[in-house]
Scaffold this motif. Structure first.
Motif, PDB file in Angstrom:
ATOM      1  N   ILE A  31       0.830  -1.213   0.000  1.00 49.70           N
ATOM      2  CA  ILE A  31       0.000   0.000   0.000  1.00 49.70           C
ATOM      3  C   ILE A  31       0.866   1.265   0.000  1.00 49.70           C
ATOM      4  O   ILE A  31       0.753   2.118  -0.871  1.00 49.70           O
ATOM      5  CB  ILE A  31      -0.984   0.043   1.184  1.00 49.70           C
ATOM      6  CG1 ILE A  31      -1.923  -1.170   1.147  1.00 49.70           C
ATOM      7  CG2 ILE A  31      -1.800   1.345   1.130  1.00 49.70           C
ATOM      8  CD1 ILE A  31      -2.889  -1.223   2.312  1.00 49.70           C
ATOM      9  N   LEU A  32       1.752   1.385   0.991  1.00 46.76           N
ATOM     10  CA  LEU A  32       2.560   2.606   1.095  1.00 46.76           C
ATOM     11  C   LEU A  32       3.598   2.703  -0.007  1.00 46.76           C
ATOM     12  O   LEU A  32       3.758   3.748  -0.638  1.00 46.76           O
ATOM     13  CB  LEU A  32       3.248   2.663   2.466  1.00 46.76           C
ATOM     14  CG  LEU A  32       2.340   2.871   3.664  1.00 46.76           C
ATOM     15  CD1 LEU A  32       3.139   2.783   4.958  1.00 46.76           C
ATOM     16  CD2 LEU A  32       1.626   4.207   3.586  1.00 46.76           C
ATOM     17  N   HIS A  33       4.360   1.629  -0.212  1.00 44.12           N
ATOM     18  CA  HIS A  33       5.424   1.603  -1.216  1.00 44.12           C
ATOM     19  C   HIS A  33       6.345   2.828  -1.043  1.00 44.12           C
ATOM     20  O   HIS A  33       6.721   3.166   0.068  1.00 44.12           O
ATOM     21  CB  HIS A  33       4.825   1.537  -2.623  1.00 44.12           C
ATOM     22  CG  HIS A  33       3.926   0.362  -2.829  1.00 44.12           C
ATOM     23  ND1 HIS A  33       4.377  -0.933  -2.805  1.00 44.12           N
ATOM     24  CD2 HIS A  33       2.570   0.285  -3.044  1.00 44.12           C
ATOM     25  CE1 HIS A  33       3.380  -1.762  -3.000  1.00 44.12           C
ATOM     26  NE2 HIS A  33       2.266  -1.058  -3.146  1.00 44.12           N
ATOM     27  N   SER A  35       5.618   5.897  -1.321  1.00 43.93           N
ATOM     28  CA  SER A  35       4.950   7.066  -0.744  1.00 43.93           C
ATOM     29  C   SER A  35       5.301   7.275   0.729  1.00 43.93           C
ATOM     30  O   SER A  35       5.056   8.351   1.277  1.00 43.93           O
ATOM     31  CB  SER A  35       3.425   6.938  -0.882  1.00 43.93           C
ATOM     32  OG  SER A  35       2.905   5.947  -0.002  1.00 43.93           O
ATOM     33  N   ILE A  36       5.874   6.251   1.359  1.00 45.03           N
ATOM     34  CA  ILE A  36       6.261   6.393   2.759  1.00 45.03           C
ATOM     35  C   ILE A  36       7.322   7.479   2.939  1.00 45.03           C
ATOM     36  O   ILE A  36       7.531   7.994   4.034  1.00 45.03           O
ATOM     37  CB  ILE A  36       6.776   5.042   3.321  1.00 45.03           C
ATOM     38  CG1 ILE A  36       6.762   5.078   4.857  1.00 45.03           C
ATOM     39  CG2 ILE A  36       8.160   4.718   2.782  1.00 45.03           C
ATOM     40  CD1 ILE A  36       7.092   3.748   5.502  1.00 45.03           C
ATOM     41  N   TRP A  96      -0.190  12.491  -0.026  1.00 47.00           N
ATOM     42  CA  TRP A  96       0.033  11.137   0.461  1.00 47.00           C
ATOM     43  C   TRP A  96      -1.251  10.312   0.370  1.00 47.00           C
ATOM     44  O   TRP A  96      -1.252   9.168  -0.065  1.00 47.00           O
ATOM     45  CB  TRP A  96       0.542  11.193   1.899  1.00 47.00           C
ATOM     46  CG  TRP A  96       1.251   9.957   2.349  1.00 47.00           C
ATOM     47  CD1 TRP A  96       1.352   8.764   1.681  1.00 47.00           C
ATOM     48  CD2 TRP A  96       1.989   9.790   3.560  1.00 47.00           C
ATOM     49  NE1 TRP A  96       2.086   7.865   2.403  1.00 47.00           N
ATOM     50  CE2 TRP A  96       2.491   8.461   3.561  1.00 47.00           C
ATOM     51  CE3 TRP A  96       2.259  10.620   4.638  1.00 47.00           C
ATOM     52  CZ2 TRP A  96       3.249   7.958   4.623  1.00 47.00           C
ATOM     53  CZ3 TRP A  96       3.017  10.120   5.694  1.00 47.00           C
ATOM     54  CH2 TRP A  96       3.518   8.817   5.685  1.00 47.00           C
ATOM     55  N   THR A 100      -2.192   6.597  -1.420  1.00 53.90           N
ATOM     56  CA  THR A 100      -2.402   5.450  -0.544  1.00 53.90           C
ATOM     57  C   THR A 100      -3.883   5.121  -0.326  1.00 53.90           C
ATOM     58  O   THR A 100      -4.257   3.957  -0.189  1.00 53.90           O
ATOM     59  CB  THR A 100      -1.732   5.665   0.824  1.00 53.90           C
ATOM     60  OG1 THR A 100      -2.222   6.888   1.412  1.00 53.90           O
ATOM     61  CG2 THR A 100      -0.221   5.769   0.667  1.00 53.90           C
ATOM     62  N   TRP A 101      -4.722   6.142  -0.275  1.00 56.55           N
ATOM     63  CA  TRP A 101      -6.151   5.925  -0.032  1.00 56.55           C
ATOM     64  C   TRP A 101      -6.990   6.083  -1.294  1.00 56.55           C
ATOM     65  O   TRP A 101      -8.178   5.809  -1.279  1.00 56.55           O
ATOM     66  CB  TRP A 101      -6.669   6.892   1.032  1.00 56.55           C
ATOM     67  CG  TRP A 101      -5.977   6.790   2.354  1.00 56.55           C
ATOM     68  CD1 TRP A 101      -5.174   5.775   2.784  1.00 56.55           C
ATOM     69  CD2 TRP A 101      -6.018   7.747   3.415  1.00 56.55           C
ATOM     70  NE1 TRP A 101      -4.712   6.027   4.040  1.00 56.55           N
ATOM     71  CE2 TRP A 101      -5.214   7.236   4.457  1.00 56.55           C
ATOM     72  CE3 TRP A 101      -6.652   8.969   3.584  1.00 56.55           C
ATOM     73  CZ2 TRP A 101      -5.028   7.922   5.654  1.00 56.55           C
ATOM     74  CZ3 TRP A 101      -6.475   9.656   4.776  1.00 56.55           C
ATOM     75  CH2 TRP A 101      -5.674   9.136   5.798  1.00 56.55           C
ATOM     76  N   ASP A 180       7.253  -0.426  10.131  1.00 55.95           N
ATOM     77  CA  ASP A 180       7.358   0.428   8.951  1.00 55.95           C
ATOM     78  C   ASP A 180       8.320   1.603   9.122  1.00 55.95           C
ATOM     79  O   ASP A 180       8.704   2.224   8.140  1.00 55.95           O
ATOM     80  CB  ASP A 180       5.982   0.963   8.533  1.00 55.95           C
ATOM     81  CG  ASP A 180       5.176   1.478   9.711  1.00 55.95           C
ATOM     82  OD1 ASP A 180       5.780   1.718  10.751  1.00 55.95           O
ATOM     83  OD2 ASP A 180       3.953   1.632   9.550  1.00 55.95           O
TER      84      ASP A 180
END
Length: 219
Positions: A31-33, A35-36, A96, A100-101, A180
Motif C-alpha cells: 500500500i505505502l510503497h 509514498s512512505i 500522500w 495510498t487511499w 514500517d
C-alpha cells in the motif's frame, strides 16, 4: 555566527533530510510503497506547527500578565508561521492520501479534525483584523489564543482516537513503529522533525522582526 548556530543546524538538517528522503532506501511495504517517503515531510510540518502554536500561546499568556505589546506581536507572528506549516501539512497529507487511499480528501476523521484545528487559527487572524483598537485587539486575541490551543490539541490527538480512521495511530490503526519505521528511516525522520521545527522558528523570528520594523515606522 555564534548566535546563528541553530539556524545553520536547521538548514543543514532540512537539506540532509530532503536529500536522504528522496534517495535513501525505505522498507518495501504494501500500500505505502515509495509514498512512505512523505513521512519525512508531512509529519515534521505538523510538529513544526504545534511548536509554533505553543510559542504563540506562551506569548499570549505573557501579554495578559504584563501588557507588553512585544508579546502580542510575537504571538501573532508565531501563529502566522504556524498556519503556514499547517497548510503545508494539509497539502503533503493530501498528496500522500491520493497515492495510498485513492483520493486526496476522503473526509477521514483525522483529516477533518486537522482542517477544523487549522480553521481555529484562521479565525484568530480574522478576529485580529476585525478589531481596530490596539490594546483591545491584543487582549481579546490573547484570550482567544489561550482557549484555541487546547482545542487544537483535542482535535488533533484526542477526538480522532475515539473513532476508526485510515490514518496511522487512530481508531485501532497502528501508528509508525518498528514494522514500517525502521532504523534507517529514523536516521532521516528525527533530523527532519528537528530541522523543520528550527526552520519554522526562524521564519517566526523573521516575521516578528519585520513587523517590529514596520511598527516603529508608523509610530
Amino acid at each position: 555566527m555564534y548566535k546563528s548556530w541553530w539556524k545553520i543546524l536547521g538548514a543543514v538538517l532540512v537539506v540532509y533530510s530532503t536529500v536522504a528522503g528522496f534517495l535513501a532506501s525505505v522498507p518495501a511495504l504494501p500500500i505505502l510503497h515509495q509514498s512512505i517517503r512523505n513521512l519525512y515531510f508531512h509529519v515534521p510540518m505538523w510538529f513544526g506547527m504545534i511548536v509554533l502554536f505553543s510559542v504563540s500561546v506562551y506569548h499570549s499568556i505573557k501579554y495578559l500578565s504584563n501588557n507588553n505589546e512585544e508579546h502580542d506581536m510575537k504571538a501573532v507572528q508565531s501563529v502566522n508561521a504556524g498556519v503556514l506549516f499547517g497548510i503545508l501539512g494539509i497539502i503533503t497529507g493530501a498528496i500522500w492520501a491520493k497515492f495510498t487511499w485513492g483520493q486526496a480528501w476522503s473526509f477521514d476523521v483525522k483529516q477533518n479534525f486537522a482542517a477544523i484545528a487549522l480553521l481555529l487559527y484562521f479565525a484568530y487572524l480574522v478576529l485580529r483584523n476585525a478589531i481596530d483598537e490596539d490594546q483591545k485587539r491584543a487582549k481579546i486575541a490573547a484570550i482567544y489564543n489561550i482557549f484555541a490551543f487546547p482545542m487544537m490539541v483535542v482535535l488533533l490527538f484526542v477526538l480522532p482516537r475515539l473513532s476508526d480512521s485510515l490514518h496511522p495511530g487512530n481508531g485501532g490503526n497502528p501508528g509508525f513503529n518498528a514494522y514500517d519505521l525502521d532504523s534507517h528511516m529514523r536516521m532521516v525522520f528525527y533530523p527532519a522533525c528537528l530541522g523543520w521545527i528550527l526552520i519554522g522558528y526562524w521564519i517566526y523570528t523573521l516575521l516578528f522582526r519585520v513587523s517590529a520594523i514596520e511598527k516603529n515606522k508608523t509610530v
